[in-house]
Design an enzyme around this catalytic site. Structure first.
Site, PDB file in Angstrom:
ATOM      1  N   THR A  83       0.948  -1.160   0.075  1.00 15.05           N
ATOM      2  CA  THR A  83      -0.032   0.042  -0.137  1.00 15.05           C
ATOM      3  C   THR A  83       0.880   1.236  -0.049  1.00 15.05           C
ATOM      4  O   THR A  83       0.651   2.125  -0.704  1.00 15.05           O
ATOM      5  CB  THR A  83      -0.716   0.003   1.198  1.00 15.05           C
ATOM      6  OG1 THR A  83      -1.980  -1.173   1.113  1.00 15.05           O
ATOM      7  CG2 THR A  83      -1.719   1.362   1.324  1.00 15.05           C
ATOM      8  N   THR A 186       1.231  -8.779   5.428  1.00 16.10           N
ATOM      9  CA  THR A 186       0.212  -8.642   4.522  1.00 16.10           C
ATOM     10  C   THR A 186      -0.494  -7.146   4.845  1.00 16.10           C
ATOM     11  O   THR A 186      -1.375  -6.804   4.065  1.00 16.10           O
ATOM     12  CB  THR A 186      -1.037  -9.569   4.544  1.00 16.10           C
ATOM     13  OG1 THR A 186      -1.248  -9.982   5.921  1.00 16.10           O
ATOM     14  CG2 THR A 186      -0.689 -11.052   3.937  1.00 16.10           C
ATOM     15  N   GLY A 187       0.008  -6.529   5.873  1.00 14.99           N
ATOM     16  CA  GLY A 187      -0.567  -5.088   5.853  1.00 14.99           C
ATOM     17  C   GLY A 187      -1.675  -4.918   6.381  1.00 14.99           C
ATOM     18  O   GLY A 187      -2.295  -5.605   7.116  1.00 14.99           O
ATOM     19  N   ALA A 224      -9.779  12.964  11.029  1.00 11.46           N
ATOM     20  CA  ALA A 224      -8.784  13.845  10.898  1.00 11.46           C
ATOM     21  C   ALA A 224      -7.496  13.130  11.441  1.00 11.46           C
ATOM     22  O   ALA A 224      -6.793  14.046  12.347  1.00 11.46           O
ATOM     23  CB  ALA A 224      -9.199  14.872  12.142  1.00 11.46           C
ATOM     24  N   GLU A 246     -14.583  15.008  12.242  1.00 10.35           N
ATOM     25  CA  GLU A 246     -13.906  14.097  13.023  1.00 10.35           C
ATOM     26  C   GLU A 246     -14.896  13.861  14.048  1.00 10.35           C
ATOM     27  O   GLU A 246     -15.388  14.829  15.062  1.00 10.35           O
ATOM     28  CB  GLU A 246     -12.569  14.659  13.586  1.00 10.35           C
ATOM     29  CG  GLU A 246     -12.001  13.982  14.852  1.00 10.35           C
ATOM     30  CD  GLU A 246     -11.520  12.462  14.564  1.00 10.35           C
ATOM     31  OE1 GLU A 246     -11.824  11.627  15.556  1.00 10.35           O
ATOM     32  OE2 GLU A 246     -11.122  12.377  13.404  1.00 10.35           O
ATOM     33  N   GLY A 315      -9.050   5.430   9.485  1.00  9.84           N
ATOM     34  CA  GLY A 315      -8.086   4.509  10.006  1.00  9.84           C
ATOM     35  C   GLY A 315      -7.872   3.232   8.979  1.00  9.84           C
ATOM     36  O   GLY A 315      -8.631   3.186   8.028  1.00  9.84           O
ATOM     37  N   MET A 362       0.883   1.761  12.946  1.00  5.17           N
ATOM     38  CA  MET A 362       0.629   1.241  11.620  1.00  5.17           C
ATOM     39  C   MET A 362       1.180   2.385  10.620  1.00  5.17           C
ATOM     40  O   MET A 362       0.707   3.165  10.008  1.00  5.17           O
ATOM     41  CB  MET A 362      -0.870   0.984  11.133  1.00  5.17           C
ATOM     42  CG  MET A 362      -1.539  -0.056  11.702  1.00  5.17           C
ATOM     43  SD  MET A 362      -3.514  -0.159  10.949  1.00  5.17           S
ATOM     44  CE  MET A 362      -3.734  -1.679  11.656  1.00  5.17           C
ATOM     45  N   ALA A 364       5.003   2.486   7.765  1.00  2.00           N
ATOM     46  CA  ALA A 364       5.639   1.867   6.988  1.00  2.00           C
ATOM     47  C   ALA A 364       7.117   1.364   7.607  1.00  2.00           C
ATOM     48  O   ALA A 364       7.686   0.336   7.538  1.00  2.00           O
ATOM     49  CB  ALA A 364       6.019   2.335   5.533  1.00  2.00           C
ATOM     50  N   HIS A 488      25.479  26.278  10.684  1.00  2.00           N
ATOM     51  CA  HIS A 488      24.674  27.830  10.768  1.00  2.00           C
ATOM     52  C   HIS A 488      24.656  28.366   9.377  1.00  2.00           C
ATOM     53  O   HIS A 488      25.838  28.389   8.672  1.00  2.00           O
ATOM     54  CB  HIS A 488      24.977  28.752  11.484  1.00  2.00           C
ATOM     55  CG  HIS A 488      24.388  30.158  11.638  1.00  2.00           C
ATOM     56  ND1 HIS A 488      23.235  30.278  12.099  1.00  2.00           N
ATOM     57  CD2 HIS A 488      24.950  31.333  10.998  1.00  2.00           C
ATOM     58  CE1 HIS A 488      22.655  31.697  11.818  1.00  2.00           C
ATOM     59  NE2 HIS A 488      24.023  31.977  11.060  1.00  2.00           N
TER      60      HIS A 488
END
Length: 509
Positions: A83, A186-187, A224, A246, A315, A362, A364, A488
């Site tokens: 995904t 499998t995510g 949100a 939300e 979600g 969740m 990556a 700097h």
């Protein structure tokens, strides 16, 4: 082998019915057996089989091969990266960057002395750039597989035993992949909401929001969190009127409360609207647009909201459908996450799980760390992932990045602490580039000065945060950062100044 076994059974049947002589049957059987060898690569015993080719899965497969383990990776999409790479992290960041460039050209270039008569959005070209980036990266992972000698099987895998995965190939047919150790990677999938049907046209998931064919006049985002705010930002910059609905009282609930309030004010200045503590009762897409019925989260009078497109971003949920986990007895919790121990092992011997299908953030990069550690355990080494040290980043503009504890969490555990803050309005690099909205906030234990959490809102906060991640990983104090020389002028100097403010006093404010 399944096909060879079929050949023998078929040959026996033909002989029993006297349909062919024995020599014909032999040729038939051998031809089928030969055909089966074309699919035999997956049949061999592997040290490691990874089911899923996303960030956790493909990284685990490569690491396993690097450790000398014979490895096969199975991916149902037919394109590696999961995904994240295909319809998540990467394409969204491409559109966030492109839309930011357009917004800057339209609203900021003139103040830097760059003027032109007009600027317009070429949405097909913007989408093409995004698609090109995704295609190049997926091909790059395939190249890494070849380099590291990872076998790649394209198809949908499901367990038929704790050491065998049946794969329905994308090209047709079926093969069985055997492994001494099998890693489930499998995510996750988009979390649906009751009564709302995603059609990826007028009611879209994040996948559909990445591929809209035109800029919606009005976009409503349900949720949100990270994804909703990022995709809302993309389309707001391109001209959409964006309203975020939300259910909870706050945006991004995992964020430090003080930083979150400043972040929301910034997004509101960018003309994003927020409707908090509100429930979506129904969504009607039968007309030309979409009509939402809303009511207060605690109940009360209903109201309506109209949109051209609605993005459902409530979600994600672990993706384990059709894997056959029940067939081999893998235990899951009440929300569908696979239960693992500290070595990522499930309750079934030889079966492991990583990434979004297990508890933890969740993200990556968390899945990647899981993958490496899991394979190290399998190889007889020691792996380690500390979920308290996993940074979170919202890739809006400005970005918000954080690691460790929020001030609310520190208060909850009852630790005496100090807070140091430094605004980017006092940072010379931020002022020089006229992009100075944001702050660095550091929380440190009062007695020892050990850093407990770091929260940054600024341009490129996602890059700056890694110094803080390293500091927390090694138990550094705020004085350690404050006494480390920073180049700097850089945005990172704000982190140094916030550290100075934590244990003593900053210089430039």
């Amino acid at each position: 082998m399944a096909i060879a076994s079929f050949a023998r059974r078929k040959a026996s049947l033909l002989v029993s019915k006297n349909l062919y002589n024995s020599s014909d049957v032999l040729r038939y059987s051998l031809s089928l057996t030969s055909f089966s060898r074309g699919f035999s690569s997956g049949f061999e015993d592997n040290d490691v089989v990874v089911v899923g080719g996303g960030p956790g899965g493909y990284v685990a497969a490569i690491k396993a091969a690097q450790l000398g383990l014979k490895t096969t990776c199975i991916e149902k999409r037919g394109a590696l990266g999961g995904t994240c790479l295909n319809v998540g992290c990467i394409p969204s960041k491409a559109l966030l960057h492109s839309s930011h460039m357009y917004h800057e050209a339209k609203h900021s270039f003139a103040s830097h002395g760059v003027k032109f008569p007009s600027v317009e959005v070429d949405l097909p070209a913007m989408m093409a750039q995004k698609d090109k980036a995704v295609a190049n990266l997926t091909r790059g992972i395939e190249g890494l597989f070849k380099k590291n000698k990872v076998k790649y099987v394209k198809g949908y895998g499901k367990f038929i035993s704790s050491s065998e995965v049946s794969v329905d190939s994308l090209e047709g047919g079926n093969t069985v992949v055997k492994g001494k150790n099998i890693i489930i990677a499998t995510g996750s999938d988009v979390k649906s909401l009751p009564g709302i049907t995603i059609d990826e046209k007028k009611i879209v998931s994040s996948t559909g929001a990445l591929a809209l064919s035109e800029i919606p006049k009005k976009l409503v985002v349900i949720g949100a969190g990270y994804i909703g705010l990022e995709m809302g930002s993309v389309w707001a910059r391109l001209g959409s009127e964006v309203t975020v609905v939300e259910f909870g009282p706050d945006i991004v609930p995992t964020m430090d409360g003080e930083v979150r309030k400043q972040f929301q004010r910034t997004l509101e200045k960018q003309k994003m609207k927020f409707v908090l503590k509100t429930k979506v009762v129904s969504v009607d897409s039968s007309g030309d647009g979409v009509k939402l019925t809303l009511e207060p989260a605690v109940g009360g009078e209903q109201s309506t909201l109209e949109a051209d497109v609605v993005l459902v971003s409530a979600g994600r949920t672990p993706f384990t459908a059709g894997l056959g986990l029940d067939k081999i007895g893998v235990e899951t919790d009440k929300v569908g996450r696979i239960i693992v121990n500290e070595r990522f092992a499930t309750n079934v011997s030889g079966v492991y799980a990583i990434g979004d299908v297990i508890p933890g953030p969740m993200l990556a990069h968390k899945a990647e760390e899981d993958g490496v550690a899991c394979v190290e355990f399998i190889a007889g080494k020691e792996g380690h992932v500390d979920y308290d040290m996993v940074p979170g980043v919202v890739y809006t503009h400005p970005e918000v990045a954080y690691v460790g504890k929020t001030e609310e969490q520190v208060k909850a555990i009852g630790v005496a602490y100090r807070v140091g803050k430094f605004p980017f309005m006092a940072n010379s690099r931020a002022k020089a580039i006229d992009d100075a909205e944001g702050v660095v906030k550091i929380l440190a234990e009062k007695e020892t000065d050990k850093i407990l959490g770091v929260h940054i809102m600024s341009p490129n906060a996602g890059e700056i945060i890694h110094e803080a991640v390293l500091a927390l990983q090694y138990g550094a104090s705020s004085e350690d950062i404050a006494r480390t020389c920073h180049a700097h002028p850089t945005m990172s100097e704000a982190l140094k100044e916030a550290a100075m403010a934590t244990y003593d006093k900053p210089i430039h404010i």
